[in-house]
Scaffold this motif. Sequence first.
Motif, PDB file in Angstrom:
ATOM      1  N   GLN A  89      27.844  41.751  33.232  1.00  0.00           N
ATOM      2  CA  GLN A  89      28.023  40.319  33.446  1.00  0.00           C
ATOM      3  C   GLN A  89      29.457  39.949  33.823  1.00  0.00           C
ATOM      4  O   GLN A  89      29.728  38.804  34.170  1.00  0.00           O
ATOM      5  N   GLY A  90      30.367  40.917  33.803  1.00  0.00           N
ATOM      6  CA  GLY A  90      31.748  40.669  34.186  1.00  0.00           C
ATOM      7  C   GLY A  90      31.869  40.363  35.671  1.00  0.00           C
ATOM      8  O   GLY A  90      30.881  40.366  36.423  1.00  0.00           O
ATOM      9  N   ALA A  91      33.083  40.107  36.093  1.00  0.00           N
ATOM     10  CA  ALA A  91      33.346  39.763  37.489  1.00  0.00           C
ATOM     11  C   ALA A  91      32.928  40.881  38.440  1.00  0.00           C
ATOM     12  O   ALA A  91      32.996  42.063  38.101  1.00  0.00           O
ATOM     13  N   VAL A  92      32.511  40.474  39.618  1.00  0.00           N
ATOM     14  CA  VAL A  92      32.161  41.432  40.671  1.00  0.00           C
ATOM     15  C   VAL A  92      33.428  42.171  41.075  1.00  0.00           C
ATOM     16  O   VAL A  92      34.482  41.564  41.279  1.00  0.00           O
ATOM     17  N   SER A  93      33.340  43.493  41.172  1.00  0.00           N
ATOM     18  CA  SER A  93      34.503  44.311  41.522  1.00  0.00           C
ATOM     19  C   SER A  93      34.015  45.647  42.069  1.00  0.00           C
ATOM     20  O   SER A  93      32.819  45.906  42.117  1.00  0.00           O
ATOM     21  N   VAL A 131      18.759  44.081  51.434  1.00  0.00           N
ATOM     22  CA  VAL A 131      19.447  44.083  50.147  1.00  0.00           C
ATOM     23  C   VAL A 131      20.876  44.490  50.454  1.00  0.00           C
ATOM     24  O   VAL A 131      21.111  45.493  51.143  1.00  0.00           O
ATOM     25  N   THR A 132      21.830  43.709  49.986  1.00  0.00           N
ATOM     26  CA  THR A 132      23.232  44.011  50.274  1.00  0.00           C
ATOM     27  C   THR A 132      23.987  44.352  48.992  1.00  0.00           C
ATOM     28  O   THR A 132      23.599  43.944  47.896  1.00  0.00           O
ATOM     29  N   ARG A 133      25.062  45.100  49.177  1.00  0.00           N
ATOM     30  CA  ARG A 133      25.959  45.491  48.075  1.00  0.00           C
ATOM     31  C   ARG A 133      27.336  44.957  48.403  1.00  0.00           C
ATOM     32  O   ARG A 133      27.829  45.152  49.517  1.00  0.00           O
ATOM     33  N   ALA A 134      27.953  44.271  47.446  1.00  0.00           N
ATOM     34  CA  ALA A 134      29.287  43.714  47.663  1.00  0.00           C
ATOM     35  C   ALA A 134      30.163  43.968  46.438  1.00  0.00           C
ATOM     36  O   ALA A 134      29.660  44.026  45.322  1.00  0.00           O
ATOM     37  N   THR A 135      31.460  44.101  46.660  1.00  0.00           N
ATOM     38  CA  THR A 135      32.400  44.348  45.575  1.00  0.00           C
ATOM     39  C   THR A 135      33.393  43.202  45.398  1.00  0.00           C
ATOM     40  O   THR A 135      34.373  43.335  44.675  1.00  0.00           O
ATOM     41  N   SER A 136      33.175  42.104  46.081  1.00  0.00           N
ATOM     42  CA  SER A 136      34.037  40.918  45.898  1.00  0.00           C
ATOM     43  C   SER A 136      33.237  39.662  46.086  1.00  0.00           C
ATOM     44  O   SER A 136      32.118  39.662  46.509  1.00  0.00           O
TER      45      SER A 136
END
Length: 136
Positions: A89-93, A131-136
């Motif tokens: 549940q933490g920030a996206v990173s 379906v996409t993957r993002a780190t920010s």
Amino acid sequence: MPKMVLTAQYLSINANLVHGNTRKAELSVEVEDKDVTTYTSLGWKEVTGGIKSGELGCEFLQDFAAAALDSIMWPLLGTVVPFEARADQGAVSASNPKYTGSILIKSWNPLTGSVGDEATVSVTFPTSGAVTRATS
């Protein structure tokens, strides 16, 4: 190599945070394998990737209270809605990527279980589109 224990998955369906009722969430994606074997393959099968697809499998603890899980999911039956899933549940990173896309709410099982069981709902929603993957 780092290890991880899932203790606080994040799950949003149609902009509703449902991880408070989520016991398990599994996102799987795959690509069809298409046989492209020819006589020049020298007896070895050759494959290439085809159409991609995915599924979001969930196990929820049921809640019939006003504005709770069942009242969120029931009206979505038969519709395609957005989802977002993360390991934490933490920030996206970079170490907590988010996976987003759309799912078809193709079924909802509001009443399941036996005497003495927890009131749970186990469902699998097919993805619709990318379906996409993002780190920010």
